[in-house]
Scaffold this motif. Sequence first.
Motif, PDB file in Angstrom:
ATOM      1  N   ASP A  18       4.653 -11.346 -40.835  1.00 59.76           N
ATOM      2  CA  ASP A  18       5.687 -10.929 -41.803  1.00 59.76           C
ATOM      3  C   ASP A  18       5.273  -9.442 -42.220  1.00 59.76           C
ATOM      4  N   GLU A  19       5.854  -8.599 -41.838  1.00 57.21           N
ATOM      5  CA  GLU A  19       7.112  -8.573 -41.031  1.00 57.21           C
ATOM      6  C   GLU A  19       7.006  -7.713 -39.870  1.00 57.21           C
ATOM      7  N   LEU A  20       8.118  -7.914 -39.062  1.00 60.78           N
ATOM      8  CA  LEU A  20       8.283  -6.903 -37.768  1.00 60.78           C
ATOM      9  C   LEU A  20       9.192  -6.002 -38.072  1.00 60.78           C
ATOM     10  N   GLY A  21       9.204  -4.776 -38.038  1.00 62.48           N
ATOM     11  CA  GLY A  21      10.093  -3.756 -38.474  1.00 62.48           C
ATOM     12  C   GLY A  21      10.079  -2.747 -37.495  1.00 62.48           C
ATOM     13  N   PHE A  22      10.235  -1.358 -37.777  1.00 61.88           N
ATOM     14  CA  PHE A  22      10.495  -0.201 -37.176  1.00 61.88           C
ATOM     15  C   PHE A  22       9.162   0.593 -37.107  1.00 61.88           C
ATOM     16  N   LEU A  23       8.215   0.461 -38.160  1.00 62.99           N
ATOM     17  CA  LEU A  23       7.231   1.439 -37.831  1.00 62.99           C
ATOM     18  C   LEU A  23       6.221   1.203 -36.790  1.00 62.99           C
ATOM     19  N   GLU A  24       6.320   0.091 -36.381  1.00 56.87           N
ATOM     20  CA  GLU A  24       5.401  -0.639 -35.269  1.00 56.87           C
ATOM     21  C   GLU A  24       5.768   0.321 -33.853  1.00 56.87           C
ATOM     22  N   ARG A  25       6.824   0.737 -33.944  1.00 56.84           N
ATOM     23  CA  ARG A  25       7.305   1.495 -32.607  1.00 56.84           C
ATOM     24  C   ARG A  25       6.215   2.816 -32.120  1.00 56.84           C
ATOM     25  N   CYS A  26       5.560   3.301 -33.021  1.00 56.08           N
ATOM     26  CA  CYS A  26       4.446   4.180 -32.747  1.00 56.08           C
ATOM     27  C   CYS A  26       3.520   3.357 -31.862  1.00 56.08           C
ATOM     28  N   SER A  27       3.282   2.348 -31.756  1.00 57.35           N
ATOM     29  CA  SER A  27       1.848   1.519 -31.282  1.00 57.35           C
ATOM     30  C   SER A  27       2.404   0.496 -30.234  1.00 57.35           C
ATOM     31  N   PRO A  28       2.406   0.873 -29.064  1.00 55.03           N
ATOM     32  CA  PRO A  28       2.353   0.003 -27.942  1.00 55.03           C
ATOM     33  C   PRO A  28       1.459  -1.306 -27.854  1.00 55.03           C
ATOM     34  N   VAL A  29       0.352  -0.803 -28.327  1.00 53.19           N
ATOM     35  CA  VAL A  29      -1.008  -1.849 -28.330  1.00 53.19           C
ATOM     36  C   VAL A  29      -0.347  -3.026 -29.363  1.00 53.19           C
TER      37      VAL A  29
ATOM     38  N   VAL B 173       9.336 -12.609 -40.526  1.00 54.27           N
ATOM     39  CA  VAL B 173      10.290 -11.922 -40.928  1.00 54.27           C
ATOM     40  C   VAL B 173      10.649 -10.962 -39.709  1.00 54.27           C
ATOM     41  N   LEU B 174      11.880 -10.813 -39.636  1.00 55.27           N
ATOM     42  CA  LEU B 174      12.308  -9.821 -38.621  1.00 55.27           C
ATOM     43  C   LEU B 174      13.288  -8.814 -39.190  1.00 55.27           C
ATOM     44  N   ARG B 175      13.046  -7.545 -39.242  1.00 54.29           N
ATOM     45  CA  ARG B 175      13.870  -6.608 -39.821  1.00 54.29           C
ATOM     46  C   ARG B 175      14.919  -6.078 -38.579  1.00 54.29           C
ATOM     47  N   ARG B 176      16.235  -6.143 -39.153  1.00 49.67           N
ATOM     48  CA  ARG B 176      17.181  -5.665 -38.298  1.00 49.67           C
ATOM     49  C   ARG B 176      17.244  -4.231 -38.783  1.00 49.67           C
ATOM     50  N   HIS B 177      16.930  -3.322 -37.810  1.00 50.59           N
ATOM     51  CA  HIS B 177      16.859  -1.707 -37.675  1.00 50.59           C
ATOM     52  C   HIS B 177      17.005  -1.343 -36.515  1.00 50.59           C
ATOM     53  N   ALA B 178      17.710  -0.144 -36.386  1.00 54.92           N
ATOM     54  CA  ALA B 178      18.023   0.455 -35.042  1.00 54.92           C
ATOM     55  C   ALA B 178      16.774   1.074 -34.484  1.00 54.92           C
ATOM     56  N   LYS B 179      15.731   1.463 -35.045  1.00 54.05           N
ATOM     57  CA  LYS B 179      14.609   2.089 -34.385  1.00 54.05           C
ATOM     58  C   LYS B 179      13.527   0.897 -34.058  1.00 54.05           C
ATOM     59  N   SER B 180      13.971  -0.535 -34.620  1.00 54.88           N
ATOM     60  CA  SER B 180      12.856  -1.338 -34.316  1.00 54.88           C
ATOM     61  C   SER B 180      12.608  -1.665 -32.655  1.00 54.88           C
ATOM     62  N   PRO B 181      11.517  -1.763 -32.249  1.00 59.77           N
ATOM     63  CA  PRO B 181      11.046  -2.277 -30.951  1.00 59.77           C
ATOM     64  C   PRO B 181      11.142  -3.803 -30.821  1.00 59.77           C
ATOM     65  N   PHE B 182      11.361  -4.566 -31.927  1.00 61.44           N
ATOM     66  CA  PHE B 182      11.382  -5.964 -32.012  1.00 61.44           C
ATOM     67  C   PHE B 182      12.872  -6.634 -31.969  1.00 61.44           C
ATOM     68  N   TRP B 183      13.623  -5.992 -32.688  1.00 61.19           N
ATOM     69  CA  TRP B 183      15.071  -6.684 -33.237  1.00 61.19           C
ATOM     70  C   TRP B 183      15.554  -7.476 -31.836  1.00 61.19           C
ATOM     71  N   GLY B 184      15.958  -6.415 -31.093  1.00 62.74           N
ATOM     72  CA  GLY B 184      16.720  -6.889 -29.783  1.00 62.74           C
ATOM     73  C   GLY B 184      15.920  -7.914 -28.894  1.00 62.74           C
ATOM     74  N   PRO B 185      14.827  -7.593 -28.710  1.00 64.70           N
ATOM     75  CA  PRO B 185      13.688  -8.543 -27.744  1.00 64.70           C
ATOM     76  C   PRO B 185      13.414  -9.744 -28.298  1.00 64.70           C
ATOM     77  N   VAL B 186      13.192  -9.599 -29.550  1.00 63.29           N
ATOM     78  CA  VAL B 186      12.790 -11.064 -30.354  1.00 63.29           C
ATOM     79  C   VAL B 186      14.006 -11.655 -30.492  1.00 63.29           C
ATOM     80  N   SER B 187      14.931 -11.110 -31.069  1.00 62.27           N
ATOM     81  CA  SER B 187      16.267 -12.019 -31.478  1.00 62.27           C
ATOM     82  C   SER B 187      16.936 -12.747 -29.983  1.00 62.27           C
ATOM     83  N   ARG B 188      16.920 -12.185 -29.111  1.00 65.64           N
ATOM     84  CA  ARG B 188      17.410 -12.756 -27.856  1.00 65.64           C
ATOM     85  C   ARG B 188      16.604 -13.617 -27.078  1.00 65.64           C
ATOM     86  N   ARG B 189      15.384 -13.988 -27.557  1.00 66.16           N
ATOM     87  CA  ARG B 189      14.594 -14.883 -26.669  1.00 66.16           C
ATOM     88  C   ARG B 189      15.150 -16.273 -26.863  1.00 66.16           C
TER      89      ARG B 189
END
Length: 160
Positions: free
Chosen positions: A90-101, A119-135
């Motif tokens: 809680d939550e996955l957003g876009f700030l995490e794009r800086c950290s591959p770890v 919680v999954l935040r829909r955001h154009a810069k999110s590294p999670f939205w697409g990959p997580v929502s399509r699982r």
Amino acid sequence: MHIFLTGPLQSGKSTAIARYLVGRPEAPGGFRTHWDRAGGRLTLELLETGETLSVATMEPHGVRADRAAFDAAGERLLSAPAGRSLLLMDELGFLERCSPVFQRAVFTLLDGPTPVLGVLRRHAKSPFWGPVSRRADVRLLPLTVENRAEIPTELARLLG
């Protein structure tokens, strides 16, 4: 199955999760984020250890993510003891794009056997939205002002 709530900012996603968690016999593992508006920082609380990391700060022209702090959080998530019946993200957003770890830790946990509630935040810069929502093993639950009171009951039905 993993379940992620989606919806507008401040719509009650984290509150719905908190209401679902009340009375559960076991506390979840994982993490919870919190904006400390007065302090101008985003903190990430690791639920297994109770440790709180400052992972981003408000700046005059936006938010600055702290890669080292996100990396540390990712490493700690992966080294946490197994055995929890539920993981919270809680939550996955876009700030995490800086950290591959951190990203790798999230996807490793999603590939594991423990159900994730998040919680999954829909955001154009999110590294999670697409990959997580399509699982195939993820169910998205959109939260709205109209349905937010029913979401904790729906989570209990889906997760037990």
